[in-house]
Design an enzyme around this catalytic site. Sequence first.
Site, mmCIF file in Angstrom:
data_model
loop_
_atom_site.group_PDB
_atom_site.id
_atom_site.type_symbol
_atom_site.label_atom_id
_atom_site.label_comp_id
_atom_site.label_asym_id
_atom_site.label_seq_id
_atom_site.Cartn_x
_atom_site.Cartn_y
_atom_site.Cartn_z
ATOM 1 C CB SER A 451 -0.968 0.012 1.185
ATOM 2 O OG SER A 451 -0.270 -0.040 2.399
ATOM 3 C CE LYS A 494 -2.940 1.352 5.226
ATOM 4 N NZ LYS A 494 -2.880 0.880 3.840
#
Length: 561
Positions: A451, A494
Amino acid sequence: MREQIHAIQKELGEEEGGAEGQIEQLRKRLEEAKPPKEVLEQAERELKRLNVIPPASPEFSVIVSYVEILADLPWAKLTADNLDLNEAQRILDRDHYDLAKVKRRLIEYLAVRKLNPEGRGPILCFLGPPGVGKTSLGQSIADALRRKFSRMSLGGIRDEAEIRGHRRTYIGSMPGRIIQELRRLGTRNPVIMLDEVDKIGADFRGDPASALLEVLDPRQNNAFVDRYVDTPFDLSQVIFIATANYMDPVPPALRDRMEVIEIPGYTESEKLQIAKNYLVKRQLQENGLKPEQCEFEDSALVKIIADYTHEAGVRELERQIGAVCRAVAAKVASGESAKVIITPDQVREILGPPRYVRETRLKTGKPGVVTGLAFTPTGGEILHIEATRYPGKGNIILTGHIGEVMRESAQAAISLVRSRVDELGIDPDAFKDTDIHVHVPSGAVPKDGPSAGVAMFTAISSLFTNTPVKSDVAMTGEITLRGLVLPIGGLKEKTLAAVRAGIERVIIPKLNEKDLSELPDEVKKKLTFITAESVDEVLAAALERVPGKKLHRVREELAHR
């Protein structure tokens, strides 16, 4: 000789303990247990063998132990479920803050039980970081249903006989843990928590995770056969709840049998509510303090959360609150103070200087430096990915304790930049005599995953176009060599990290747009989300000025969204 033995036993007052009396007692216990017909027949065969085996023989005690276990098992004993949905909701709300998805799923199960009492027990798996309340939630579920509760820790077990039991041919053999727990609880429909299902080991003694496949399948476990018992036992009424921190180590076949419910980390405001409503009360009680002797200001709890804990759950938070309560208890017990109000200054005095310094947003943009977002076992983090260049022979250096997948993402990012030199206005010869160094700080912390691909691509593009990246932007996403942005996991964690760091805008993959509905309202208010399908859209949103006509056009399209 038998008559003489009977006479001696009679004189000793042990005539009831003879073999015949023992056999009759076992037969009576079996009939009271009401096992199925085939179990009774098997037990009767074993009891007939006892008539011809001398009591002193080791085989005699093996058969007696076997029949005793058959008689102790709850073949027909069931606990009545509490089907009052409002009462169950009240108990769940009393014990746990938020966790709306888990509570809704349990209320749905109760509603189905009310309409279909013969329904099978679900196989749930709570997935989330340590300390978010997965294990304690199992006890709350049992309380809400008014069922008996058992917790089995599977962490580190390597012998599949722990699940399936040992054959009776071995000395010291015993049933598996499932049958033992049912025997101890005395009911056929308890709540059994299989803790740490992702920590199961495997070696030459077998694979316990594979032994769980039959246990955790509602279509098969109505005839679960333990090797020791050697007759089918119905587990379909048991509610099995597994817990795990990661799903990666769990075999796909086992994962497929469970309904996975994710329990993500808590926001700071959620931690504050949990501390006020649950943790402070519990720690006051454990440290012998009354509410009127110790009181926490909200600002003091916020300081503990921000400066003395670094986790997705609340275990460390409870430990630090406990440390403050112990300091207060020392003052109260010595007569130094009758009541203490905990302020941020007192927190610092008791706990010392702040233990954790959080990564914050960049003060100013600089070419080659990008804020990425990472998901760790303790929650979300921001990562400042740095890229630099210097004269060399076209080598690539990657540092920062990064794993193989992240290393490959960096290689893909460099290849993607080199394939787009015309669009980005980069001199094609710039790569020939230049070495590129990509570094991810916190070098002692292992990092892996795809990611960070978007952030690495942006950092290298920013470096070679000498264009700073906006300091208030963070990004996450996997990239392909075609320039597409692929979806990622851990979006809630996140984005929480981005809020903590003071980030204002977050670039996420377009395919993760569906996950925005799962985010807390607090996060949605503080962050502006930019969804990107391609790396062109990422650069158009992230760079302070965009090179080339194509990126100008993309930036205008993003502005119109």
